[in-house]
Scaffold this motif. Sequence first.
Motif, short mmCIF file in Angstrom:
data_model
loop_
_atom_site.label_atom_id
_atom_site.label_comp_id
_atom_site.label_asym_id
_atom_site.label_seq_id
_atom_site.Cartn_x
_atom_site.Cartn_y
_atom_site.Cartn_z
N MET A 1 11.38 -18.27 -31.27
CA MET A 1 11.76 -19.03 -30.07
C MET A 1 12.77 -20.10 -30.44
N THR A 2 13.76 -20.28 -29.59
CA THR A 2 14.84 -21.22 -29.84
C THR A 2 14.91 -22.23 -28.71
N VAL A 3 15.10 -23.50 -29.05
CA VAL A 3 15.32 -24.55 -28.06
C VAL A 3 16.68 -25.15 -28.31
N GLU A 4 17.57 -25.07 -27.33
CA GLU A 4 18.90 -25.66 -27.42
C GLU A 4 18.92 -26.97 -26.64
N ILE A 5 19.56 -27.99 -27.21
CA ILE A 5 19.70 -29.29 -26.57
C ILE A 5 21.09 -29.38 -25.95
N ILE A 6 21.15 -29.74 -24.67
CA ILE A 6 22.45 -29.95 -23.99
C ILE A 6 22.60 -31.45 -23.78
N GLU A 7 23.47 -32.07 -24.54
CA GLU A 7 23.67 -33.52 -24.48
C GLU A 7 24.62 -33.89 -23.34
N THR A 8 24.29 -34.99 -22.66
CA THR A 8 25.19 -35.58 -21.68
C THR A 8 25.27 -37.07 -21.98
N PRO A 9 26.11 -37.47 -22.95
CA PRO A 9 26.13 -38.86 -23.39
C PRO A 9 26.49 -39.86 -22.30
N GLY A 10 27.36 -39.46 -21.35
CA GLY A 10 27.75 -40.39 -20.30
C GLY A 10 26.60 -40.82 -19.43
N LEU A 11 25.58 -39.97 -19.32
CA LEU A 11 24.38 -40.31 -18.57
C LEU A 11 23.25 -40.78 -19.48
N GLY A 12 23.40 -40.59 -20.77
CA GLY A 12 22.33 -40.94 -21.70
C GLY A 12 21.14 -39.99 -21.56
N ASN A 13 21.41 -38.73 -21.21
CA ASN A 13 20.35 -37.76 -20.94
C ASN A 13 20.53 -36.48 -21.75
N ARG A 14 19.47 -35.69 -21.74
CA ARG A 14 19.50 -34.35 -22.32
C ARG A 14 18.90 -33.34 -21.35
N SER A 15 19.42 -32.12 -21.40
CA SER A 15 18.80 -30.95 -20.77
C SER A 15 18.42 -30.00 -21.89
N TYR A 16 17.61 -29.01 -21.56
CA TYR A 16 17.13 -28.09 -22.59
C TYR A 16 17.17 -26.65 -22.10
N LEU A 17 17.49 -25.77 -23.04
CA LEU A 17 17.43 -24.33 -22.83
C LEU A 17 16.53 -23.75 -23.91
N ALA A 18 15.46 -23.06 -23.51
CA ALA A 18 14.57 -22.40 -24.46
C ALA A 18 14.57 -20.91 -24.18
N ASP A 121 4.41 -20.67 -27.77
CA ASP A 121 5.03 -19.38 -28.05
C ASP A 121 4.02 -18.25 -27.88
N ALA A 122 4.39 -17.04 -28.29
CA ALA A 122 3.54 -15.87 -28.11
C ALA A 122 2.21 -16.00 -28.83
N ALA A 123 2.18 -16.75 -29.92
CA ALA A 123 0.95 -16.95 -30.69
C ALA A 123 0.13 -18.12 -30.16
N ALA A 124 0.57 -18.70 -29.03
CA ALA A 124 -0.10 -19.85 -28.41
C ALA A 124 0.00 -21.11 -29.25
N ASP A 125 0.98 -21.15 -30.15
CA ASP A 125 1.22 -22.37 -30.93
C ASP A 125 2.07 -23.32 -30.10
N GLU A 126 1.67 -24.60 -30.09
CA GLU A 126 2.45 -25.60 -29.36
C GLU A 126 3.76 -25.84 -30.09
N MET A 127 4.86 -25.70 -29.36
CA MET A 127 6.17 -25.88 -29.95
C MET A 127 6.81 -27.20 -29.53
N ALA A 128 6.65 -27.54 -28.23
CA ALA A 128 7.34 -28.72 -27.73
C ALA A 128 6.70 -29.14 -26.42
N VAL A 129 6.95 -30.39 -26.06
CA VAL A 129 6.58 -30.86 -24.73
C VAL A 129 7.79 -31.53 -24.10
N PHE A 130 8.19 -31.04 -22.94
CA PHE A 130 9.32 -31.60 -22.20
C PHE A 130 8.78 -32.74 -21.35
N THR A 131 9.15 -33.97 -21.71
CA THR A 131 8.49 -35.14 -21.14
C THR A 131 9.31 -35.87 -20.08
N GLY A 132 10.53 -35.40 -19.78
CA GLY A 132 11.30 -36.02 -18.71
C GLY A 132 11.48 -37.51 -18.88
#
Length: 454
Positions: A1-18, A121-132
């Motif tokens: 499983m892959t998590v990509e970070i999409i940076e938006t520095p002008g807003l000081g925010n991130r989006s994510y693609l998994a 993921d498929a093995a039910a291992d915790e990979m990440a938490v998207f906390t907004g």
Amino acid sequence: MTVEIIETPGLGNRSYLAHDGHMALVVDPQRDTDRIRTLLDRAGVRLSHVFETHVHNDYVTGGLELARSLEATYVLPAAEKVSFGRLGVVDGEVLDVGSMRMRVVATPGHTHHHVSYLLTDAAADEMAVFTGGSMLYGTTGRTDLLGSEHTEPLARSQHASVRRLATEAAATTRVLPTHGFGSFCAATPADGDDSTIGRERERNPALLLDEDAYVSQLLAGLSDVPAWYARMAPVNRAGPSPVDLTPPETAAPQELRARIDAGEWVVDLRDRAAYARRHLPGSLSFELSASFLTHLGWLLPEGMPLTLVGETPEQVAEAQRELVRIGVDDLAGAAGGPIEALAGKATLASLPRASYEELARARERTDVLVLDVRRTAEHADGVVHGSVPIPLHELLARRCELPPDRQIWVHCASGYRATVAASLLAAHGYDVVLVDGCLRAWLESGSPGGEAAP
């Protein structure tokens, strides 16, 4: 499983693609979704779901358009009232995306109905938490964006929500917030650009302080937010229109002059040193950098026609992309190229620049007023003796407080905001000098005329 970070520095925010190599999900996308489409195409995966942690107050979401155009499921907290169809989710609900699973965790605080998403993921291992806007890096999301009457109750909810995340998620779970990278949605500046639940257990104030102490600290740290924040949630609840990045109409030199003379905003995107050397008289300096969107978006009067001036078409296009993220869609026009060519037959103006050493000497003159345009909280870092404090975002409303018969020497912390302020004042006929340099370095040097923080 892959998590990509999409940076938006002008807003000081991130989006994510998994994605799992086949199916993908996106979390809290900004409005210019072409960046996400590029990542999807590059990975060769299909978008299944778009998840929103909350209805955003600081930018126009791209989630609805992305989901509609790619036939994905648009996911929002069920209690949010919106004017379009979506999948409403509640605490404890689990959604499958290919071999990935997203569990909804109710985390009210930043907003009433905020949720986080625990990714396994498929093995039910915790990979990440998207906390907004809940658990951030060494801090939490602010709780005052929905009105003063909600601020303290939401702060108490935030304390409980962050503690819930720290209890229910494993120490190794990666924390992936949306806010906190310069965003005003953070209660205090975030610390670092990566973290885990275990790391947050060691440093996050919501986990180290009891409820009352945390609430007191959070409320004491809140400061003003950009003016556009008031407009974002209504736009996001109504359903944003599709983004349009078509280049604006080109404005000829005579049109630029006519727009300035009519009181419209013609904004110069070049670096502030170039602006100070030569610029169109009456144009305003908003150097295209990480600070551009915050300050132009904050100061631009609602409904004001806006024309952009840049060195290249690419510079204008970048500025346009930044602006659509906060709903500034309709540009009056744009112009690119050498400033001499854009002036036509008109004479270019210049803006005097000075160092802090020169300011220290000039402040003793009776015909000089020193203007500090930093935010009030920054005065704790040190001040120039005798300076008049007017935060940049209040300058347009309070410029009548400045005497027209004195030369105004403007400073901030680094020079960016001072250049914006100087250009605004010069456009209104004030005699202005830009103090361009690092205030902290000058204060720490011990030069007379300033007082550094203890």
